[in-house]
Design an enzyme around this catalytic site. Structure first.
Site, mmCIF file in Angstrom:
data_model
loop_
_atom_site.group_PDB
_atom_site.id
_atom_site.type_symbol
_atom_site.label_atom_id
_atom_site.label_comp_id
_atom_site.label_asym_id
_atom_site.label_seq_id
_atom_site.Cartn_x
_atom_site.Cartn_y
_atom_site.Cartn_z
ATOM 1 N N LYS A 150 -24.224 25.752 -32.204
ATOM 2 C CA LYS A 150 -23.338 24.901 -31.412
ATOM 3 C C LYS A 150 -23.255 23.490 -32.006
ATOM 4 O O LYS A 150 -22.164 22.949 -32.225
ATOM 5 C CB LYS A 150 -23.855 24.845 -29.970
ATOM 6 C CG LYS A 150 -23.221 23.774 -29.096
ATOM 7 C CD LYS A 150 -21.761 24.046 -28.817
ATOM 8 C CE LYS A 150 -21.206 23.030 -27.823
ATOM 9 N NZ LYS A 150 -19.801 23.279 -27.495
ATOM 10 N N PRO A 183 -4.983 13.157 -39.163
ATOM 11 C CA PRO A 183 -5.651 11.880 -38.870
ATOM 12 C C PRO A 183 -5.332 11.399 -37.476
ATOM 13 O O PRO A 183 -4.355 11.829 -36.854
ATOM 14 C CB PRO A 183 -5.068 10.933 -39.929
ATOM 15 C CG PRO A 183 -3.745 11.539 -40.282
ATOM 16 C CD PRO A 183 -3.918 13.024 -40.165
ATOM 17 N N THR A 199 -24.910 22.681 -23.346
ATOM 18 C CA THR A 199 -25.350 22.324 -24.697
ATOM 19 C C THR A 199 -26.692 21.610 -24.598
ATOM 20 O O THR A 199 -26.802 20.553 -23.990
ATOM 21 C CB THR A 199 -24.315 21.412 -25.379
ATOM 22 O OG1 THR A 199 -23.054 22.101 -25.426
ATOM 23 C CG2 THR A 199 -24.749 21.074 -26.792
ATOM 24 N N PHE A 225 -17.876 27.486 -26.683
ATOM 25 C CA PHE A 225 -17.012 26.980 -27.746
ATOM 26 C C PHE A 225 -15.579 26.904 -27.202
ATOM 27 O O PHE A 225 -14.657 27.503 -27.751
ATOM 28 C CB PHE A 225 -17.078 27.886 -28.969
ATOM 29 C CG PHE A 225 -18.431 27.947 -29.611
ATOM 30 C CD1 PHE A 225 -18.821 27.001 -30.555
ATOM 31 C CD2 PHE A 225 -19.337 28.931 -29.261
ATOM 32 C CE1 PHE A 225 -20.083 27.043 -31.133
ATOM 33 C CE2 PHE A 225 -20.597 28.989 -29.839
ATOM 34 C CZ PHE A 225 -20.966 28.041 -30.775
ATOM 35 N N ARG A 238 -12.198 24.983 -26.329
ATOM 36 C CA ARG A 238 -11.351 23.827 -26.631
ATOM 37 C C ARG A 238 -10.622 23.409 -25.367
ATOM 38 O O ARG A 238 -9.977 24.228 -24.719
ATOM 39 C CB ARG A 238 -10.339 24.162 -27.713
ATOM 40 C CG ARG A 238 -10.913 24.563 -29.056
ATOM 41 C CD ARG A 238 -9.801 25.103 -29.944
ATOM 42 N NE ARG A 238 -9.208 26.313 -29.365
ATOM 43 C CZ ARG A 238 -8.031 26.816 -29.713
ATOM 44 N NH1 ARG A 238 -7.289 26.205 -30.623
ATOM 45 N NH2 ARG A 238 -7.577 27.929 -29.147
ATOM 46 N N LYS A 295 -21.307 13.286 -28.296
ATOM 47 C CA LYS A 295 -22.627 13.610 -27.739
ATOM 48 C C LYS A 295 -23.409 14.539 -28.677
ATOM 49 O O LYS A 295 -24.614 14.338 -28.901
ATOM 50 C CB LYS A 295 -22.448 14.265 -26.370
ATOM 51 C CG LYS A 295 -23.734 14.704 -25.700
ATOM 52 C CD LYS A 295 -23.482 15.140 -24.271
ATOM 53 C CE LYS A 295 -22.711 16.445 -24.190
ATOM 54 N NZ LYS A 295 -23.539 17.618 -24.544
ATOM 55 N N GLY A 322 -13.284 11.920 -30.227
ATOM 56 C CA GLY A 322 -13.997 11.641 -28.997
ATOM 57 C C GLY A 322 -14.122 12.891 -28.154
ATOM 58 O O GLY A 322 -14.200 13.993 -28.677
ATOM 59 N N LYS A 340 -7.499 13.841 -25.952
ATOM 60 C CA LYS A 340 -6.585 14.739 -26.645
ATOM 61 C C LYS A 340 -5.529 15.184 -25.649
ATOM 62 O O LYS A 340 -5.668 14.995 -24.435
ATOM 63 C CB LYS A 340 -7.322 15.955 -27.207
ATOM 64 C CG LYS A 340 -7.967 16.832 -26.150
ATOM 65 C CD LYS A 340 -8.642 18.064 -26.758
ATOM 66 C CE LYS A 340 -7.634 19.066 -27.235
ATOM 67 N NZ LYS A 340 -8.260 20.338 -27.640
ATOM 68 N N CYS A 354 -17.715 16.505 -26.238
ATOM 69 C CA CYS A 354 -18.627 17.251 -27.112
ATOM 70 C C CYS A 354 -18.996 16.526 -28.407
ATOM 71 O O CYS A 354 -20.180 16.301 -28.672
ATOM 72 C CB CYS A 354 -18.015 18.611 -27.453
ATOM 73 S SG CYS A 354 -17.916 19.733 -26.039
#
Length: 397
Positions: free
Chosen positions: A181, A229, A111, A131, A133, A240, A234, A290, A237
């Site tokens: 992006k 929620p 990126t 892209f 995840r 930043k 964070g 996550k 990606c």
């Protein structure tokens, strides 16, 4: 089949190398970290990513610390960390570009700020942002919603697109590809900040965030994704990329107030969640940004932990070492011993299946703060916990 070089064996580079090998290409992956390269040669993968280790075992990939000159395509997958003022540090990118042969197609997957490819004036460059995840990277690479490929050299762009096989492709210019992006990640950040503020409002007016978002996600104009929620957004990606896009907008005298507000809202959410947590001995359920990954980069869980006053310990299925003064234990039961409060900060699905009565018995005061909405509220209360849940009326203190 093409000979493909990948520079950078991090999250993006390793997934790119493994998946391109799976698609039938001859791949060499280079990294400056000698220890990492040695581990990869032994099929030892540090990343927690479903399917990645299996692909690396199935296909022969050459891992090396030597720059791969003899390749048809060179994928640049090196870090572009944020600088002090939000600007991307392109040192590693420029180091790679300086070594690429003129007859090699240079593919920027890192990126990079808008306009970077245009600044590489001495050679055609293809912008091919990722892209992926985390937790779904292999799936996203092999079955993408779209592959974005941008270049002033349309033939080079088509050649890069063909490497992926029969997938949806957006063919465009470099600058547009670079901005796509940043635009995608920044829009997701705005959406998450919106729903986190909505959850705060629900707590104050007595509404249920789950009901509100259910009514929203059924609207085709809004969609279901990124409406849950949490403690803040964070990862590697979103923080930043939002800072980088704000820097680009500032440099072009564009006031991007919506995105600035989303970043400020995220900072507020971290502080707000920290204020909800009371106790001298605090146990955190989850540290990664996550579920499905061992990535701690810009994790809201760690940001919240730094604001807490008291003794802080944690349990995370993907983390086994102490971090930033936080003692990491091996089981949820060990975490609960003598704790005043437990806090769910990562949405690991196994947290919904914990033995809540046993955990309550181990605590001094069974209080549970659920910032992710993953625990079964009725079972938790029946086990004797006082439940504080983000976005619900009982979330108020």
């Amino acid at each position: 089949m093409h000979r493909i070089g990948v520079v950078g064996a991090g999250y993006v580079g390793l997934t790119t190398a493994a998946c391109l090998a799976h698609l039938g290409h001859d791949v060499v992956c280079a990294d400056v970290d000698e220890a990492k390269v040695e581990r990869l040669r032994r099929n030892e993968v540090d990343l927690v990513e479903p399917g990645l280790a299996e692909l690396l075992e199935q296909h022969e990939i050459e891992f090396t610390t030597v720059f791969p000159h003899e390749v048809d395509f060179l994928f640049v997958c090196v870090p572009t960390p944020a600088g002090e003022h939000g600007e991307a540090d392109l040192t590693a990118v420029h180091d790679v570009v300086a070594q690429v042969r003129e007859d090699t197609v240079l593919v920027l997957k890192s990126t990079v700020p808008v306009g970077t490819a245009q600044g590489i004036a001495h050679r055609p460059t293809v912008s091919n942002p990722e892209f992926l995840r985390e937790g779904h990277a292999v799936e996203d690479f092999l079955r993408p919603q779209r592959v974005v490929v941008g270049s002033a050299d349309r033939e080079a762009a088509r050649r890069v697109a063909a490497l992926y096989g029969d997938v949806p492709v957006v063919l465009t210019d470099n600058t547009t590809a670079e901005l796509i992006k940043y635009a995608c990640n920044s829009f997701l950040a705005v959406k998450l900040s919106f729903v986190n503020t909505l959850a705060e409002l629900c707590e104050q007016v007595g509404a249920d965030i789950d009901g509100v978002t259910e009514g929203m996600r059924l609207d085709e104009r809004i969609g279901a994704a990124f409406l849950r929620p949490g403690p803040g957004w964070g990862g590697s990606c979103l923080p930043k990329d939002t800072r980088a896009l704000l820097t680009t907008a500032r440099d072009q005298d564009v006031e991007f107030a919506t995105l600035r507000a989303a970043v400020d809202t995220n900072d507020h959410q971290v502080r707000r969640i920290a204020q909800m947590i009371e106790g001298d001995r605090i146990g955190l359920l989850g540290l990664t940004f996550k579920a499905g990954t061992n990535d701690l980069r810009d994790s809201p869980a760690l940001a919240i932990a730094r604001l807490l006053v008291g003794e802080v310990s944690a349990y995370d299925p993907a983390i086994s070492h102490d971090i930033d003064g936080i003692t990491v234990v091996g089981t949820p039961e060990e975490l609960a011993d003598g704790r005043d409060v437990l806090v769910v900060l990562t949405e690991w699905p196994e947290f919904a299946e914990l033995d809540w009565p046993a955990l309550a018995d181990r605590m001094t005061t069974p209080v549970l703060v659920d910032t992710r909405g993953v625990v079964p509220a009725a079972k938790v209360r029946e086990a004797g916990f006082r439940l504080v849940s983000v976005g619900h009326p009982d979330g108020r203190h």
